[in-house]
Design a protein around this motif. Structure first.
Motif, short mmCIF file in Angstrom:
data_model
loop_
_atom_site.label_atom_id
_atom_site.label_comp_id
_atom_site.label_asym_id
_atom_site.label_seq_id
_atom_site.Cartn_x
_atom_site.Cartn_y
_atom_site.Cartn_z
N UNK A 38 0.83 -1.42 -0.05
CA UNK A 38 -0.06 -0.01 0.14
C UNK A 38 0.67 1.18 -0.09
N UNK A 39 2.15 1.22 0.10
CA UNK A 39 2.81 2.28 0.00
C UNK A 39 4.47 1.94 -0.65
N UNK A 86 7.09 3.09 0.12
CA UNK A 86 8.25 2.98 0.75
C UNK A 86 8.42 1.61 1.54
N UNK A 87 7.26 0.82 1.48
CA UNK A 87 7.23 -0.57 2.21
C UNK A 87 7.39 -1.46 1.16
N UNK A 98 10.41 -4.07 1.39
CA UNK A 98 10.60 -5.33 2.47
C UNK A 98 9.97 -6.62 1.77
N UNK A 148 15.61 -8.26 7.13
CA UNK A 148 15.85 -6.62 7.36
C UNK A 148 16.90 -6.39 8.42
N UNK A 149 16.93 -7.02 9.34
CA UNK A 149 17.97 -6.95 10.57
C UNK A 149 19.59 -7.20 9.99
N UNK A 152 15.81 0.78 9.35
CA UNK A 152 15.31 0.42 8.23
C UNK A 152 14.34 1.53 7.73
N UNK A 153 13.83 2.27 8.19
CA UNK A 153 13.00 3.59 7.76
C UNK A 153 13.70 4.33 6.83
N UNK A 208 14.54 2.66 3.55
CA UNK A 208 13.35 2.53 2.66
C UNK A 208 13.11 3.85 2.08
N UNK A 229 -0.69 1.96 9.25
CA UNK A 229 -0.54 0.79 8.32
C UNK A 229 -0.47 1.04 7.01
N UNK A 230 -0.77 2.54 6.67
CA UNK A 230 -0.82 2.91 5.25
C UNK A 230 0.00 4.11 4.97
N UNK A 231 1.12 4.42 6.06
CA UNK A 231 1.83 5.49 5.81
C UNK A 231 3.48 5.40 5.47
N UNK A 232 3.48 4.19 5.07
CA UNK A 232 5.23 4.03 4.66
C UNK A 232 5.80 3.53 5.62
N UNK A 233 6.97 3.66 5.67
CA UNK A 233 8.06 3.12 6.58
C UNK A 233 7.97 3.52 7.92
N UNK A 234 7.80 2.92 8.84
CA UNK A 234 7.93 3.65 10.33
C UNK A 234 8.98 3.10 11.10
N UNK A 235 9.33 3.47 12.27
CA UNK A 235 10.51 3.31 13.00
C UNK A 235 10.04 3.10 14.51
N UNK A 291 9.38 -0.54 13.74
CA UNK A 291 10.20 -0.86 12.78
C UNK A 291 10.16 -2.16 12.06
N UNK A 292 9.87 -2.33 10.86
CA UNK A 292 9.63 -3.69 10.28
C UNK A 292 10.41 -4.92 10.50
N UNK A 293 11.69 -4.48 11.10
CA UNK A 293 12.70 -5.30 11.48
C UNK A 293 12.29 -6.21 12.67
N UNK A 305 5.37 -7.05 10.81
CA UNK A 305 4.97 -6.38 9.47
C UNK A 305 4.61 -7.51 8.57
#
Lengths: 344, 255
Positions: A128-129, A131-132, A135, A148-149, A176-177, A180, B128-134, B138-140, B144
């Motif tokens: 949906x974006x 940026x992600x 992944x 990712x780690x 990661x942010x 990305x 959930x819809x705003x791109x990469x978060x930290x 963090x998706x790490x 996610x």
């Protein structure tokens, strides 16, 4: 007179102090900002750069990441291994791309361009974006097969990356942010809008007779899904392709779990179509002609087959050839040769 | 005529000093100030501390052992008896059975005396819809879904001899924020009137999380019939109803 002077002085001092404090708060790196140009007549792009301002430094970092094999487990699969510039950032001549440990991907790699205008990504729209999106290939066991780690650890251990993150985002704290966001800047800046078709639309060139006949056939038969100027309406449709018995790919239904979305896939852009063969979500067609023949003769009607294709296209061989001639005007060779997007 | 600075009127200096002080001051809209509050989650199974080496029984006599249990606590709010609300800023926490530190949150909230604690289990749809978060998002951190963008709100993995899945595993990755698959659950914990949460005074708030409710809450979940739930919607919503019942206020420790 004196009072006016006092008021003026007070104002100057106040503004000066406020400015001094604002600077200290932001500690913005010395970046050079970039602008995403919206081609004439195009809609506005998605709002993806409001929290990720485009800079030359962010773009450069994103490009280095895009071409860096260390984003994959064994070092062999950078983003660019499946997204080759000369093929409009699709995979040249591959039904399915190759990933880690001699595995195949399960879908044909799409070309990458005009991504800033897309609401969703992947053939099933699961992302949906922008940026992600990375992944998914980074962590897929049959693609880049990395965590990712581990990617972040590799970038931190590198001599160059901390400096580039600092230049782009004002911090050497790689996470990661920021990775990305850099990739999103690089990919989002890939705009392909300089094909012959675009030049004709801008009044800088004109179609040949055959191209014009093909354009009219395109408008009558194809344009409602492959909508100009992006040449996709970004919808999900079943174009009457029978399910591959090996891949068993139900498309959009995987995301929505709705039976009404069974066998629906995202309408791909026809821009640069001549260099992004093979075609369809599983790359089953090796030529544009074969795709047109599918619509002429082979559409399979099931419960979700799109009404626009279920009666098959009534095109004779001359119409088919004109259509192909038109589609050649959608190749943007300046995009394929644009050094900004090339590996250094 | 030149104006020497010692001849400037006195109010110049007062105004100047005020501007100097205000220009560098942090924005503090609340006059009451803030304090930190410790909130501890105790993870239990039927009232006893959850132990990863122990085998438990669910309602239908299925045996299970737990390897992984973590969940998001977000948008924490405190509410006074007259309905004034203090919200934690950037309020996202991943509580993890495997990480003792993660089970002790330190929240910065407005001073006051509160009678209700609220939080959301999960991650609000906007994130959930705003791109990469930290940070906690963090998706790490493995919460996610990379192929179907969105956060896993709660994860439970383990083994059960009754599981029909590979190696007798059970795997529950529960999330979903869209219409019809919304697994976000608001948790409201009322504070006893005689033991209000007093910011700046209260030592700690203890919340019990009873994992047994995962299988045996509002709905009965059988490991044999549903050993793997890893997509939004469907039976995941039943587990969401169940995890909404896991939380009870155990104690407000005031000095």
């Amino acid at each position: 007179m004196r009072k006016i002077l006092v008021i003026l002085l007070t104002g100057v001092v106040a503004v000066g102090l406020m400015e001094a404090c604002r600077k200290a708060d932001e500690s913005a790196p010395d970046t050079q900002s970039l602008t995403l140009n919206v081609p004439q007549g195009w809609p506005q792009p998605e709002n993806i750069f409001s929290s990720n301002p485009l800079t030359q430094q962010g773009f450069d970092l994103g490009k280095k990441l895009f071409y860096d094999g260390r984003l994959s487990k064994d070092g062999n699969f950078p983003c660019a291994s499946c997204h080759q510039q000369f093929a409009g950032f699709a995979t040249f001549d591959h039904t399915l791309s190759h990933g880690f440990n001699n595995q195949f991907t399960t879908r044909n790699a799409p070309g990458l361009f005009n991504l800033a205008w897309y609401k969703e990504f992947h053939w099933d729209g699961g992302i949906n974006h922008l940026e992600v999106q990375p992944l998914a290939p980074i962590t897929a066991p049959n693609e880049m097969a990395e965590t990712v780690e581990n990617v972040i650890a590799k970038l931190k251990a590198d001599a160059t990356y901390p400096k580039m993150f600092k230049a782009a985002f004002g911090t050497e704290q790689i996470n990661s942010q920021l990775m990305l966001r850099a990739l999103s800047q690089f990919m989002g800046m890939m705009v392909s809008s300089n094909s012959k078709y675009d030049k004709v639309m801008r009044g800088q060139s004109s179609f040949t007779e055959g191209e014009m006949r093909g354009y009219k056939i395109f408008q009558a038969n194809c344009a409602s899904c492959h909508k100009e100027p992006l040449f996709t309406d970004q919808s999900y449709r079943n174009t009457g392709l029978p399910m591959d018995p090996f891949l068993k790919d139900a498309g959009r239904m995987r995301i929505t779990r709705l039976s009404g979305d069974s066998l629906k896939f995202k309408v791909p852009s026809l821009r640069n179509v001549m260099v992004t063969a093979p075609y369809a979500h599983d790359g089953r067609f090796f030529s544009v002609g074969a795709v047109i023949d599918h619509y002429r003769f082979n559409v399979v009607n099931g419960p979700t087959t799109d009404p626009l294709v279920k009666n098959k296209f009534n095109l004779d061989i001359f119409a088919k050839n004109d259509l192909i001639i038109f589609m050649r005007t959608l190749t943007d060779s300046s995009f394929m040769a644009d050094k900004r997007f090339s590996q250094e | 005529m030149r104006t020497r600075f010692w001849k400037l009127p006195w109010y110049f200096f007062i105004v100047g000093t005020m501007i100097f002080l205000s220009s560098c001051q942090k924005d503090s809209s609340d006059e009451t100030g803030t304090s930190s509050l410790k909130v501890t989650f105790r993870i239990l199974n039927n009232g006893e501390p959850l132990n990863t080496s122990e085998t438990y029984l669910n309602f239908s006599g299925e045996q299970y052992r737990v390897d992984v249990f973590k969940f998001y606590v977000s948008n924490v709010k405190l509410r006074t008896s007259d309905n004034r609300v203090s919200e934690e800023k950037e309020s996202y926490h991943l509580v993890d059975l495997a990480n003792a530190e993660s089970r002790e949150l330190t929240l910065t909230m407005n001073n006051g005396s509160y009678q209700q604690l609220e939080f959301t289990l999960g991650v609000d749809s906007l994130r959930n819809v705003s791109g990469a978060q930290t940070g906690a998002l963090d998706p790490m951190l493995g919460m996610f879904w990379t192929w179907n963008s969105g956060y896993i709100f709660a994860k439970l993995e383990g083994q059960s001899p009754q599981s029909t899945a590979l190696q007798q595993n059970f795997t529950y990755h529960i999330g979903g924020f869209r219409n019809g698959e919304n697994a976000l659950r608001k948790i409201l914990l009322n504070i006893p009137a005689d033991k209000p949460i007093q910011l700046g005074k209260t030592d700690m708030v203890v919340i019990d999380v009873d994992l047994a409710r995962w299988f045996d809450g509002a709905h009965k979940i059988s490991i044999a019939t549903a050993p793997s739930l890893m997509t939004p919607g469907g039976q995941s919503l039943l587990i969401a109803d169940n995890y909404a019942t896991m939380f009870t206020l155990a104690n407000v420790i005031n000095p």
